[in-house]
Write a protein that holds these residues in place. Sequence first.
Motif, PDB file in Angstrom:
ATOM      1  N   ASP A  84       0.834  -1.108   0.000  1.00  0.00           N
ATOM      2  CA  ASP A  84      -0.028  -0.018   0.041  1.00  0.00           C
ATOM      3  C   ASP A  84       0.941   1.307  -0.255  1.00  0.00           C
ATOM      4  OD1 ASP A  84       0.851  -0.174   2.640  1.00  0.00           O
ATOM      5  OD2 ASP A  84      -1.098  -0.022   3.425  1.00  0.00           O
ATOM      6  N   HIS A  85       2.229   1.120  -0.260  1.00  0.00           N
ATOM      7  CA  HIS A  85       2.886   2.196  -0.422  1.00  0.00           C
ATOM      8  C   HIS A  85       2.428   3.216  -1.824  1.00  0.00           C
ATOM      9  CE1 HIS A  85       6.453   4.874  -1.652  1.00  0.00           C
ATOM     10  NE2 HIS A  85       6.946   4.645  -0.413  1.00  0.00           N
ATOM     11  N   ALA A  86       2.745   4.456  -1.808  1.00  0.00           N
ATOM     12  CA  ALA A  86       2.114   5.173  -3.191  1.00  0.00           C
ATOM     13  C   ALA A  86       2.614   4.480  -4.337  1.00  0.00           C
ATOM     14  CB  ALA A  86       2.476   6.703  -3.148  1.00  0.00           C
ATOM     15  N   TRP A  87       3.937   4.167  -4.405  1.00  0.00           N
ATOM     16  CA  TRP A  87       4.390   3.317  -5.744  1.00  0.00           C
ATOM     17  C   TRP A  87       3.549   2.265  -6.010  1.00  0.00           C
ATOM     18  CZ3 TRP A  87      10.052   3.549  -3.446  1.00  0.00           C
ATOM     19  CH2 TRP A  87      10.562   4.777  -3.309  1.00  0.00           C
ATOM     20  N   ALA A  88       3.282   1.289  -5.005  1.00  0.00           N
ATOM     21  CA  ALA A  88       2.740   0.080  -5.370  1.00  0.00           C
ATOM     22  C   ALA A  88       1.219   0.433  -5.928  1.00  0.00           C
ATOM     23  CB  ALA A  88       2.567  -0.792  -4.313  1.00  0.00           C
ATOM     24  N   ARG A  89       0.721   1.422  -5.210  1.00  0.00           N
ATOM     25  CA  ARG A  89      -0.807   1.882  -5.452  1.00  0.00           C
ATOM     26  C   ARG A  89      -0.919   2.381  -6.852  1.00  0.00           C
ATOM     27  NH1 ARG A  89      -3.222   5.235  -1.739  1.00  0.00           N
ATOM     28  NH2 ARG A  89      -1.283   5.273  -0.480  1.00  0.00           N
ATOM     29  N   ALA A  90       0.106   3.333  -7.406  1.00  0.00           N
ATOM     30  CA  ALA A  90       0.177   3.916  -8.536  1.00  0.00           C
ATOM     31  C   ALA A  90       0.395   2.932  -9.713  1.00  0.00           C
ATOM     32  CB  ALA A  90       1.304   5.134  -8.557  1.00  0.00           C
ATOM     33  N   ALA A  91       1.246   1.998  -9.295  1.00  0.00           N
ATOM     34  CA  ALA A  91       1.640   0.919 -10.240  1.00  0.00           C
ATOM     35  C   ALA A  91       0.221   0.068 -10.601  1.00  0.00           C
ATOM     36  CB  ALA A  91       2.571   0.101  -9.846  1.00  0.00           C
ATOM     37  N   MET A  92      -0.675  -0.139  -9.275  1.00  0.00           N
ATOM     38  CA  MET A  92      -1.684  -1.105  -9.483  1.00  0.00           C
ATOM     39  C   MET A  92      -2.859  -0.219 -10.277  1.00  0.00           C
ATOM     40  SD  MET A  92      -2.230  -3.122  -6.163  1.00  0.00           S
ATOM     41  CE  MET A  92      -1.830  -2.166  -4.770  1.00  0.00           C
ATOM     42  N   ALA A  93      -2.955   1.101 -10.024  1.00  0.00           N
ATOM     43  CA  ALA A  93      -3.613   1.914 -10.872  1.00  0.00           C
ATOM     44  C   ALA A  93      -3.301   2.318 -12.404  1.00  0.00           C
ATOM     45  CB  ALA A  93      -3.693   3.475 -10.479  1.00  0.00           C
ATOM     46  N   GLY A  94      -2.096   1.727 -12.849  1.00  0.00           N
ATOM     47  CA  GLY A  94      -1.795   1.494 -14.378  1.00  0.00           C
ATOM     48  C   GLY A  94      -0.644   2.687 -14.590  1.00  0.00           C
ATOM     49  N   ASP A  95       0.104   3.281 -13.641  1.00  0.00           N
ATOM     50  CA  ASP A  95       1.179   4.055 -13.920  1.00  0.00           C
ATOM     51  C   ASP A  95       2.522   3.184 -14.205  1.00  0.00           C
ATOM     52  OD1 ASP A  95       3.644   5.672 -13.428  1.00  0.00           O
ATOM     53  OD2 ASP A  95       2.692   6.883 -11.977  1.00  0.00           O
ATOM     54  N   ALA A  96       2.920   3.443 -15.658  1.00  0.00           N
ATOM     55  CA  ALA A  96       3.770   2.665 -16.032  1.00  0.00           C
ATOM     56  C   ALA A  96       5.212   3.011 -15.522  1.00  0.00           C
ATOM     57  CB  ALA A  96       3.981   2.863 -17.506  1.00  0.00           C
ATOM     58  N   ASP A  97       5.791   4.034 -15.229  1.00  0.00           N
ATOM     59  CA  ASP A  97       6.838   4.386 -14.437  1.00  0.00           C
ATOM     60  C   ASP A  97       6.808   3.559 -13.011  1.00  0.00           C
ATOM     61  OD1 ASP A  97       9.380   5.497 -14.003  1.00  0.00           O
ATOM     62  OD2 ASP A  97       8.288   6.586 -12.230  1.00  0.00           O
ATOM     63  N   LYS A  98       5.760   3.457 -12.423  1.00  0.00           N
ATOM     64  CA  LYS A  98       5.746   3.079 -11.004  1.00  0.00           C
ATOM     65  C   LYS A  98       5.806   1.578 -11.331  1.00  0.00           C
ATOM     66  CE  LYS A  98       6.147   6.678  -8.540  1.00  0.00           C
ATOM     67  NZ  LYS A  98       6.734   7.514  -9.750  1.00  0.00           N
ATOM     68  N   ARG A  99       5.250   1.127 -12.307  1.00  0.00           N
ATOM     69  CA  ARG A  99       5.092  -0.646 -12.551  1.00  0.00           C
ATOM     70  C   ARG A  99       6.531  -0.899 -12.685  1.00  0.00           C
ATOM     71  NH1 ARG A  99       1.270  -4.497 -14.539  1.00  0.00           N
ATOM     72  NH2 ARG A  99       2.345  -5.927 -15.466  1.00  0.00           N
TER      73      ARG A  99
END
Length: 621
Positions: A168-183
């Motif tokens: 639930d870190h912001a990076w993981a949440r962004a990745a789950m929401a489809g942010d390619a850089d954070k993935r």
Amino acid sequence: MSADRQAEGAQRFDRAGEALVDRLASLYGERGDFAEWLGDLCQALGTLAVARPHDLAALDRQRESRPDWFIEQRMLGYSAYVDRFGGTLAGVAGRIPHLARLGVDYLHLLPFLRARSGDSDGGFAVASFDEVEPAYGSMADLEALTAQLREAGISLCSDLVLNHVADDHAWARAAMAGDADKRAFFHVFADRARADAYEATLGEVFPQAAPGNFTHVPAMGGWVWTTFYPFQWDLNYAHPPVFAEMAQAMLRLANRGVEVFRLDSAPFLWKRPGTNCLNQPEVHVVLAALRACATLVAPGVLLKAEAIVPVEQVMPYFGEGDRRGQECQLAYHSGLMASAWAALAEGDAALPRQLLARTPATPPGTGWITYVRCHDDIVWNVLRPLVESAGGDFHQRIGRAAAFLEGRVPGSFARGAAFQAGDDDAIHGSNGMAAALVGLPDDPHVAPDPAAVRRFVLMHALALWVGAVPLLYMGDELGQGNNADPADRGRIAADGRWLQRPHLSAAAMAALEQQRGVPATTFAALRALVAARRRPGFPAREAVQVVDAGHPGLLALRRGPGALALFHFGREPVAVDLAALGLPADARGAISSGVEDTGRLRTLAPWATLWIIPEREPGDA
Ligand code: GLC
């Protein structure tokens, strides 16, 4: 910024800038945007350097001129969970008098940053590097605590959980929401076959509680690399922004007064197909680059490697080759810790003797963190190469030692428990507080068996003799037993390491105040060891050398010409002729536990300790 600070920054850049660029270029130089990325990182480092508070900048200056300050200071460490030790960060400040009485000048607080909600592996699943766990306080409380600790001469060590973040870190949440850089911050495989290909050569850290190294995350459309628990997502250091983010997170904490970083799970940072993905060469480049960032912005801070691997594989964490001494200043000597427990179980000092004989001297300006217990299990695998090179069967030999410490052998004095081992034949780790493992009673008011006290002293004396920074574990100073808190039963059942994670016992603290029972005994014993280690003659800068004392139970360790310690792991008394070990026959023991002076000879009872320390450090006038 004053002209002085600017000049200082320029000097530091001359010294460490090139190293930083070299290291980062070797990791990321092939990328088209490398120069731009590096420029941004350097700018961010510059901003952090300018923001460094004056009192910390003053500390930097002092320490830059004495890079082995922490060795010279003969630091004494203490490791504790915030909630279990003081309740909150402010509560920890209230414990400073207790730490000062013990002589502690290095406090490692286990993870206190905002953790994942729900299970967080004791805070090792970090949800934010810029917030304190709300139950413990705020960033302002952290700054207040570091200031109070500094005032009391205590350096704060914080974990820097480098290998993973919480799901639930912001990076993981962004990745789950489809942010390619954070993935790209994570290792994600759409296809299970790639995960399986890696699994073929990977080990398992928690084979029972969290088997396998990958977790299927529907929101990521695939398998996420999770070496530890499924909610701890491994970071991908091949993606440069991960390095940049972590380096800045570290330095922001340094600017809040953290003086030492425990680089959690350091060996796991780089993945390579066909390997066990531990200790890869790039791990050392990442850490050396992190060190260069610290040298540029906060040169007073120390980096400590948590690399729980065989000692030969730990040495590179101090820096090797042209990076010798340029990586971590400190590293845990987990092999020494595990071998000492095995020796106690075997009634024979062979393992620590062989281990120390093959432990090279650490580079100048670096040294060992030694310890008896910590919040984790005793990880047995670190002894595998040692046991096998001595011709032994690892499973049989260490299995017997573990069974002894887990109280599964008739006549054993120990009350530990197996960790992550499916049956009695599998060995992984052993749990238990030091007091339970040496056979001290659980009830603080009961008068302890002198033999158990000698075992407690023996184990701690070894750590204090060998280490640059010996680290005590909260509760051990009071001889606290295994965690028996009914509120923790579920946690212990799910992860047996909670057996050694009790709350600081109020009953034991009261017994200490009244100078009664186990706490009074263990506290006084540790204070005596600390005082002896701080005598001017204690040769803190001399390497430890193994001496043959002619008895299988005896471990004899020299430090410099005049200092010698004897640690007796055997179960029968033994007579020792000090003159035969090159010491004056009348040498007086700075520490003498279970030792009888019988004319020319000293008789060492089972589990006895003898330290002989010259009046002055060698070389002093
Ligand atoms: C370190 C910690 C341990 C934790 C693991 C994952 O080994 O000491 O407690 O479970 O890292 O973060």
